[in-house]
Design an enzyme around this catalytic site. Structure first.
Site, PDB file in Angstrom:
ATOM      1  N   CYS A 350      15.040 -34.684 -33.709  1.00  0.00           N
ATOM      2  CA  CYS A 350      16.213 -33.844 -33.488  1.00  0.00           C
ATOM      3  C   CYS A 350      16.388 -32.805 -34.590  1.00  0.00           C
ATOM      4  O   CYS A 350      16.230 -33.119 -35.771  1.00  0.00           O
ATOM      5  CB  CYS A 350      17.415 -34.786 -33.461  1.00  0.00           C
ATOM      6  SG  CYS A 350      18.979 -33.960 -33.492  1.00  0.00           S
ATOM      7  N   ARG A 462      21.128 -31.372 -20.799  1.00  0.00           N
ATOM      8  CA  ARG A 462      21.773 -32.023 -21.930  1.00  0.00           C
ATOM      9  C   ARG A 462      22.114 -31.027 -23.033  1.00  0.00           C
ATOM     10  O   ARG A 462      23.109 -31.148 -23.704  1.00  0.00           O
ATOM     11  CB  ARG A 462      20.835 -33.105 -22.483  1.00  0.00           C
ATOM     12  CG  ARG A 462      21.405 -33.897 -23.639  1.00  0.00           C
ATOM     13  CD  ARG A 462      20.454 -35.008 -24.051  1.00  0.00           C
ATOM     14  NE  ARG A 462      20.695 -35.398 -25.429  1.00  0.00           N
ATOM     15  CZ  ARG A 462      21.427 -36.442 -25.804  1.00  0.00           C
ATOM     16  NH1 ARG A 462      21.976 -37.200 -24.893  1.00  0.00           N
ATOM     17  NH2 ARG A 462      21.622 -36.722 -27.064  1.00  0.00           N
TER      18      ARG A 462
HETATM   19  P1  IMP Z   1      15.458 -41.803 -32.454  1.00  0.00           P
HETATM   20  O1  IMP Z   1      15.564 -43.234 -32.065  1.00  0.00           O
HETATM   21  O2  IMP Z   1      15.804 -41.588 -33.891  1.00  0.00           O
HETATM   22  O3  IMP Z   1      14.154 -41.205 -32.085  1.00  0.00           O
HETATM   23  O4  IMP Z   1      16.609 -41.043 -31.637  1.00  0.00           O
HETATM   24  C1  IMP Z   1      16.737 -41.111 -30.241  1.00  0.00           C
HETATM   25  C2  IMP Z   1      17.962 -40.336 -29.827  1.00  0.00           C
HETATM   26  O5  IMP Z   1      17.842 -38.973 -30.193  1.00  0.00           O
HETATM   27  C3  IMP Z   1      18.214 -40.272 -28.336  1.00  0.00           C
HETATM   28  O6  IMP Z   1      18.755 -41.446 -27.810  1.00  0.00           O
HETATM   29  C4  IMP Z   1      19.135 -39.068 -28.215  1.00  0.00           C
HETATM   30  O7  IMP Z   1      20.476 -39.376 -28.467  1.00  0.00           O
HETATM   31  C5  IMP Z   1      18.685 -38.177 -29.346  1.00  0.00           C
HETATM   32  N1  IMP Z   1      17.878 -37.057 -28.865  1.00  0.00           N
HETATM   33  C6  IMP Z   1      16.928 -37.037 -27.925  1.00  0.00           C
HETATM   34  N2  IMP Z   1      16.357 -35.829 -27.815  1.00  0.00           N
HETATM   35  C7  IMP Z   1      16.972 -35.054 -28.734  1.00  0.00           C
HETATM   36  C8  IMP Z   1      16.835 -33.674 -29.091  1.00  0.00           C
HETATM   37  O8  IMP Z   1      15.970 -32.941 -28.604  1.00  0.00           O
HETATM   38  N3  IMP Z   1      17.694 -33.227 -30.046  1.00  0.00           N
HETATM   39  C9  IMP Z   1      18.632 -34.028 -30.617  1.00  0.00           C
HETATM   40  N4  IMP Z   1      18.765 -35.323 -30.331  1.00  0.00           N
HETATM   41  C10 IMP Z   1      17.937 -35.835 -29.389  1.00  0.00           C
END
Ligand code: IMP
Length: 548
Positions: A350, A462
């Site tokens: 993100c 989204r």
């Molecule tokens: P991770 O577990 O740290 O990889 O985060 C996963 C979460 O990131 C997801 O459940 C979403 O809430 C968030 N997310 C997914 N795609 C994006 C993006 O492109 N930008 C910002 N947040 C994202």
């Protein structure tokens, strides 16, 4: 002067203020009214030291009076639905399709099926989760009587197994007429013959509704390699394979609603008008929980959608979000949300905080929203930024009832897509933010099911509205290392959480929350050097193997 003997060698305690050691507890109680360390409000007081996230603090150990295996991880994910493990997989097209959703549910958690695909594809995935029965192959490779021996040999080479049911029109739910095994085709030299020449027709079958244990017994007795399951008209509905018998694990934690044999299924949608039609299809397919998927959930669109869903489908639970402040949470709770998803900018793929200048460090966000939502009995998911077991426990300790993971699960066998070898020679899988340009334009990574790219674009839904001419990325597209199967990885996470809660001295997540709010569970800030000390340091080389 050399110290050789006598009192000088004794530990100072022998000269201490209290010679009666049994007084230690009394003195502690009497003279130390507050416990060691910080309570959660002192820890997360952003006026004092800015907003914190998981790596900025530690939880102090408590008293261990029970084995780790006694720690129970049952926890609510919505007002009405509880899971046996506080673990969710993200609705992302490189993380959760039906295979991940099935396995997360089998292991006690929940997979939220992404919506970067057509409504029909997503509904089919929901159907697969709801129809799943452990051990039964619900989408076997089926051939028709017109299939040639050469084609059957090709299928065997492609799939790596050779027992194909033959049905009248070559599909599931059509009349079963035979079965072709490896032995039937292996030495048959007339490749142009149809499989009807070689197939076995003295079939042992079991009726639909047969339990796994019963079907296994039939397979053992019959000494056959495959057991077709047929409905009352003789149509093939599923298949049981002898080679899978040993693999048929028992899943005691499986997420099921009381009085139901089916796995709990959750899926994400947006808040546009056509998402109402999508939801109808998902509900028809058996959906239990819908997640409104937005990076900024505090909107009129979510409020209207929550109200619409609660009115139209009172049996469905709605998780709204994402939010990071109490103010955002309040309007969603008031609209009737059954659960909230917390996190903005903490995801591993993100770049929201960098590009939009909005978001909140995750520990601060979780604490603020979850403690407020708890007053209304609304469970919260700490979504994003989970890199290890410790982060899961910190998410729970700051008030969440479950956590959601994207990147941590994207490298498992059950995520969509295939492994490939990176240019450094490591086995990896694609992982991309849903706000990455790739996802918003729906360029396929190595994805599974999303056939109709024009039909939906969850990334764009989204992160942007339809009128936006320029897509501004809020995520990146990349890859993550192979993590093996979630059937090993999730049990490791569960065992890790149990050991951590045991160290803290609490037997379940409710006790953890109570301990944090009554200030008996204590914390400590971590300076930069404390963080370095807490990681492996000073070794020439090491291998970080997390479980075996
Ligand atoms: P991770 O577990 O740290 O990889 O985060 C996963 C979460 O990131 C997801 O459940 C979403 O809430 C968030 N997310 C997914 N795609 C994006 C993006 O492109 N930008 C910002 N947040 C994202």
């Amino acid at each position: 002067m050399p110290i050789s003997n006598g009192d000088a060698c004794k530990f100072p305690s022998t000269k201490g203020e209290f010679q009666d050691y049994t007084k230690a507890l009394v003195i502690l109680e009497k003279e130390y009214p507050t416990r060691d360390g910080l309570d959660v409000d002192m820890l997360l007081d952003s006026d004092k030291h800015g907003a914190l996230t998981y790596n900025d603090f530690l939880i102090l150990p408590g008293y261990i009076g029970f084995p780790a295996s006694d720690v129970n991880l049952e926890t609510p994910v919505t007002k009405r639905i509880s899971l046996n493990a506080p673990l969710l997989s993200s609705p992302m097209d490189t993380v959760t399709e039906h295979n991940m959703a099935i396995h997360m549910a089998l292991l006690g958690g929940l997979g939220v099926i992404h919506h970067n695909c057509s409504a029909d594809d997503q509904a089919e995935m929901v159907r697969k989760v709801k129809r799943y029965e452990n051990g039964f192959i619900l989408d076997p490779v089926v051939i028709s009587p017109a299939t040639t021996v050469a084609e059957a040999k090709e299928l065997k080479a492609k799939w790596g197994f050779g027992g194909f049911p033959v049905t009248e029109n070559g599909t599931l739910r059509s009349k079963l007429v035979g079965i072709v095994t490896t032995r039937d085709i292996q030495f048959h030299t007339s490749d142009d013959d149809t499989v009807t020449v070689v197939m076995s027709t003295d079939l042992v079958t079991a009726p639909a509704g047969t339990t796994l244990a019963e079907a296994n017994q039939v397979l053992r007795d019959s000494k056959k390699g495959k057991l077709p399951i047929v409905d009352e008209d003789g149509n093939l509905v599923s298949l049981l394979s002898r080679s899978d018998l040993r693999k048929n694990l028992h899943y005691p934690l499986a997420s099921k609603l009381p009085h139901s044999k089916q796995l709990i299924c959750a899926a994400a949608i947006g808040t546009r008008p056509d998402d109402r039609d999508r939801l109808q299809k998902l509900v028809d397919a058996g959906l239990d929980i819908v997640v409104l998927d937005s990076s900024q959930g505090s909107s009129i669109y979510q409020i209207e959608m929550i109200k619409y869903i609660k009115q139209t489908y009172p049996q469905i639970d709605v998780i709204a979000g994402n939010v990071v402040t109490r103010d955002q949470a309040a309007s969603l709770i008031a609209a009737g949300a059954d659960g909230l998803r917390i996190g903005m900018g903490s995801g591993s793929a993100c770049i929201t905080q960098e590009v939009m200048a909005v978001g909140r460090p995750q520990a601060a966000a979780v604490h603020s929203v979850a403690t407020f939502a708890a007053r209304f009995g609304v469970p919260c998911i700490a979504d994003g930024g989970i890199q290890n077991v410790g982060h899961i426990v910190k998410g729970l300790a700051t008030g969440a009832t479950t956590v959601m993971m994207g990147g941590l699960l994207a490298g498992t066998t059950e995520s969509p897509g295939d492994y490939f070898v990176s240019n450094t020679g490591q086995l990896v899988k694609s992982y991309r933010g849903m706000g990455s340009i790739d996802a918003m334009e729906d360029k396929k990574a190595s994805k599974g099911n999303s056939k109709d790219s024009k039909a939906s674009n969850a990334g764009a839904a989204r992160y942007f509205s339809e009128k936006d001419r320029v897509l501004v990325a809020q995520g990146v597209s990349g890859s993550v290392l192979d993590r093996g199967s979630v059937t090993k990885f999730v049990p490791y996470l569960i065992a890790g959480i149990q050991h951590s809660l045991q160290d803290i001295g609490v037997r379940n997540i409710r006790e953890l929350h109570e301990g944090v709010s009554n200030k008996t569970v204590r914390f400590e800030m971590r300076s930069g050097s404390a963080q370095a000390e807490g990681n492996v340091h000073g070794l020439h080389s090491f291998e970080k193997k997390l479980y075996s």
